[in-house]
Design a protein around this motif. Structure first.
Motif, PDB file in Angstrom:
ATOM      1  N   UNK A  88       0.837  -1.206   0.000  1.00  0.00           N
ATOM      2  CA  UNK A  88       0.000   0.000   0.000  1.00  0.00           C
ATOM      3  C   UNK A  88       0.875   1.260   0.000  1.00  0.00           C
ATOM      4  N   UNK A  89       1.907   1.264   0.821  1.00  0.00           N
ATOM      5  CA  UNK A  89       2.825   2.410   0.871  1.00  0.00           C
ATOM      6  C   UNK A  89       3.580   2.580  -0.446  1.00  0.00           C
ATOM      7  N   UNK A  90       4.078   1.484  -0.983  1.00  0.00           N
ATOM      8  CA  UNK A  90       4.840   1.531  -2.236  1.00  0.00           C
ATOM      9  C   UNK A  90       3.946   1.976  -3.388  1.00  0.00           C
ATOM     10  N   UNK A  91       2.710   1.485  -3.400  1.00  0.00           N
ATOM     11  CA  UNK A  91       1.758   1.869  -4.448  1.00  0.00           C
ATOM     12  C   UNK A  91       1.494   3.373  -4.413  1.00  0.00           C
ATOM     13  N   UNK A  92       1.258   3.914  -3.221  1.00  0.00           N
ATOM     14  CA  UNK A  92       1.019   5.356  -3.090  1.00  0.00           C
ATOM     15  C   UNK A  92       2.227   6.166  -3.513  1.00  0.00           C
ATOM     16  N   UNK A  93       3.410   5.711  -3.110  1.00  0.00           N
ATOM     17  CA  UNK A  93       4.646   6.404  -3.475  1.00  0.00           C
ATOM     18  C   UNK A  93       4.887   6.329  -4.983  1.00  0.00           C
ATOM     19  N   UNK A  94       4.587   5.191  -5.582  1.00  0.00           N
ATOM     20  CA  UNK A  94       4.755   5.037  -7.036  1.00  0.00           C
ATOM     21  C   UNK A  94       3.834   6.002  -7.781  1.00  0.00           C
ATOM     22  N   UNK A  95       2.599   6.121  -7.299  1.00  0.00           N
ATOM     23  CA  UNK A  95       1.656   7.063  -7.925  1.00  0.00           C
ATOM     24  C   UNK A  95       2.205   8.492  -7.832  1.00  0.00           C
ATOM     25  N   UNK A  96       2.708   8.843  -6.670  1.00  0.00           N
ATOM     26  CA  UNK A  96       3.274  10.190  -6.470  1.00  0.00           C
ATOM     27  C   UNK A  96       4.454  10.409  -7.419  1.00  0.00           C
ATOM     28  N   UNK A  97       5.300   9.400  -7.552  1.00  0.00           N
ATOM     29  CA  UNK A  97       6.487   9.523  -8.411  1.00  0.00           C
ATOM     30  C   UNK A  97       6.118   9.710  -9.879  1.00  0.00           C
ATOM     31  N   UNK A  98       4.992   9.172 -10.294  1.00  0.00           N
ATOM     32  CA  UNK A  98       4.565   9.320 -11.688  1.00  0.00           C
ATOM     33  C   UNK A  98       4.307  10.778 -12.055  1.00  0.00           C
ATOM     34  N   UNK A  99       4.177  11.641 -11.060  1.00  0.00           N
ATOM     35  CA  UNK A  99       3.998  13.074 -11.312  1.00  0.00           C
ATOM     36  C   UNK A  99       5.260  13.688 -11.914  1.00  0.00           C
ATOM     37  N   UNK A 100       6.368  12.953 -11.913  1.00  0.00           N
ATOM     38  CA  UNK A 100       7.599  13.435 -12.536  1.00  0.00           C
ATOM     39  C   UNK A 100       7.557  13.263 -14.061  1.00  0.00           C
ATOM     40  N   UNK A 155      -9.901   7.134   1.551  1.00  0.00           N
ATOM     41  CA  UNK A 155     -10.038   8.463   0.930  1.00  0.00           C
ATOM     42  C   UNK A 155      -8.870   9.371   1.314  1.00  0.00           C
ATOM     43  N   UNK A 156      -8.463   9.305   2.571  1.00  0.00           N
ATOM     44  CA  UNK A 156      -7.359  10.149   3.012  1.00  0.00           C
ATOM     45  C   UNK A 156      -6.025   9.705   2.412  1.00  0.00           C
ATOM     46  N   UNK A 157      -5.792   8.407   2.323  1.00  0.00           N
ATOM     47  CA  UNK A 157      -4.564   7.905   1.695  1.00  0.00           C
ATOM     48  C   UNK A 157      -4.515   8.292   0.215  1.00  0.00           C
ATOM     49  N   UNK A 158      -5.612   8.034  -0.498  1.00  0.00           N
ATOM     50  CA  UNK A 158      -5.648   8.376  -1.921  1.00  0.00           C
ATOM     51  C   UNK A 158      -5.560   9.883  -2.130  1.00  0.00           C
ATOM     52  N   UNK A 159      -6.233  10.627  -1.265  1.00  0.00           N
ATOM     53  CA  UNK A 159      -6.189  12.091  -1.372  1.00  0.00           C
ATOM     54  C   UNK A 159      -4.794  12.628  -1.127  1.00  0.00           C
ATOM     55  N   UNK A 160      -4.097  12.041  -0.168  1.00  0.00           N
ATOM     56  CA  UNK A 160      -2.728  12.475   0.117  1.00  0.00           C
ATOM     57  C   UNK A 160      -1.823  12.198  -1.080  1.00  0.00           C
ATOM     58  N   UNK A 161      -1.950  11.021  -1.684  1.00  0.00           N
ATOM     59  CA  UNK A 161      -1.124  10.676  -2.856  1.00  0.00           C
ATOM     60  C   UNK A 161      -1.458  11.597  -4.028  1.00  0.00           C
ATOM     61  N   UNK A 182       7.001  12.229  -0.919  1.00  0.00           N
ATOM     62  CA  UNK A 182       6.982  10.783  -0.667  1.00  0.00           C
ATOM     63  C   UNK A 182       7.220  10.480   0.815  1.00  0.00           C
ATOM     64  N   UNK A 183       8.154  11.187   1.430  1.00  0.00           N
ATOM     65  CA  UNK A 183       8.446  10.968   2.848  1.00  0.00           C
ATOM     66  C   UNK A 183       7.242  11.362   3.709  1.00  0.00           C
ATOM     67  N   UNK A 184       6.653  12.513   3.428  1.00  0.00           N
ATOM     68  CA  UNK A 184       5.490  12.962   4.207  1.00  0.00           C
ATOM     69  C   UNK A 184       4.321  11.999   4.035  1.00  0.00           C
ATOM     70  N   UNK A 185       4.116  11.485   2.820  1.00  0.00           N
ATOM     71  CA  UNK A 185       3.049  10.503   2.574  1.00  0.00           C
ATOM     72  C   UNK A 185       3.254   9.277   3.451  1.00  0.00           C
ATOM     73  N   UNK A 186       4.484   8.786   3.495  1.00  0.00           N
ATOM     74  CA  UNK A 186       4.800   7.593   4.291  1.00  0.00           C
ATOM     75  C   UNK A 186       4.551   7.854   5.785  1.00  0.00           C
ATOM     76  N   UNK A 187       4.977   9.019   6.263  1.00  0.00           N
ATOM     77  CA  UNK A 187       4.762   9.358   7.676  1.00  0.00           C
ATOM     78  C   UNK A 187       3.278   9.473   8.005  1.00  0.00           C
ATOM     79  N   UNK A 188       2.522  10.096   7.127  1.00  0.00           N
ATOM     80  CA  UNK A 188       1.067  10.220   7.355  1.00  0.00           C
ATOM     81  C   UNK A 188       0.427   8.831   7.407  1.00  0.00           C
ATOM     82  N   UNK A 192      -1.668   5.272  10.703  1.00  0.00           N
ATOM     83  CA  UNK A 192      -2.794   4.323  10.727  1.00  0.00           C
ATOM     84  C   UNK A 192      -2.408   2.964  11.325  1.00  0.00           C
ATOM     85  N   UNK A 193      -1.100   2.729  11.466  1.00  0.00           N
ATOM     86  CA  UNK A 193      -0.659   1.426  11.980  1.00  0.00           C
ATOM     87  C   UNK A 193      -1.124   1.186  13.418  1.00  0.00           C
ATOM     88  N   UNK A 194      -1.534  -0.026  13.671  1.00  0.00           N
ATOM     89  CA  UNK A 194      -1.955  -0.416  15.026  1.00  0.00           C
ATOM     90  C   UNK A 194      -0.699  -0.559  15.907  1.00  0.00           C
TER      91      UNK A 194
END
Length: 195
Positions: A88-100, A155-161, A182-188, A192-194
């Motif tokens: 899930x984290x890698x997928x969100x980061x990959x989406x963010x990276x595609x903005x390059x 919604x919040x994860x997708x919105x952040x990405x 990418x770092x801020x996305x990962x921290x946010x 959610x982790x238990x």
């Protein structure tokens, strides 16, 4: 006979989308000429209007195609992770990276929202949301994530990405912004982790 007609219509749509994708990437939505675009693929403006209604409809089809490709690539990259959480984290980061990618920047992240409105309302984003929601539900059930509302978290994860990608695309120096986003996305997300 009807099958051939459907194939021809699909071929016409594909030609128009491919030509528009190239024109929008090179010139931007506003500067792309529909006459040049249709002539380039040997079609008329009538074919464009018949298939997409107008230039805006054609942009929506192009954005949908690229956004779906982005989601597929991100899911594929995330799928290589050792577990669903890391995926899930890698997928969100990959989406963010595609903005390059210049094509993604111009068409999906700059022209798309300017012409089509809020990206979170696009059909392609809706399918991404559903996939994220299912992953979040699974992670909650496994005790990996806190017992939060799965739709809210998705919604919040997708919105952040998405917002990170929009920030990168609009920035003066996208390559400088990407690691920060990418770092801020990962921290946010790790909030959610238990336990």
């Amino acid at each position: 006979m009807a099958k051939r007609r459907v194939e021809m219509m699909e071929e016409t749509r594909a030609k128009l989308v491919a030509a528009a994708r190239k024109a929008f990437a090179e010139k931007g939505y506003a500067a792309a000429s529909m006459d040049e675009l249709t002539a380039e693929v040997g079609l008329t403006r009538g074919a464009l209007y018949h298939n997409f209604g107008d230039k805006r409809g054609l942009l929506a089809a192009v954005v949908n195609q690229i956004d779906a490709e982005m989601a597929f690539r991100a899911q594929k990259i995330g799928g290589r992770a050792g577990n669903a959480w890391e995926g899930l984290l890698i997928e969100g980061t990959a989406y963010i990276e595609m903005a390059l990618d210049p094509e993604v920047q111009r068409i999906v992240l700059l022209d798309g929202p300017a012409v089509l409105g809020d990206p979170s309302q696009w059909p392609s984003q809706s399918s991404c949301l559903q996939a994220t929601k299912q992953t979040v539900k699974r992670l909650i059930a496994q005790g990996v994530l806190k017992p939060v509302d799965a739709e809210a978290a998705a919604r919040l994860l997708n919105g952040a990405a998405l917002n990170a990608a929009l920030w990168i695309a609009a920035s003066e120096d996208p390559k400088d912004v990407f690691p920060k986003a990418a770092q801020a996305f990962r921290y946010l997300a790790t909030g959610l982790l238990a336990g």
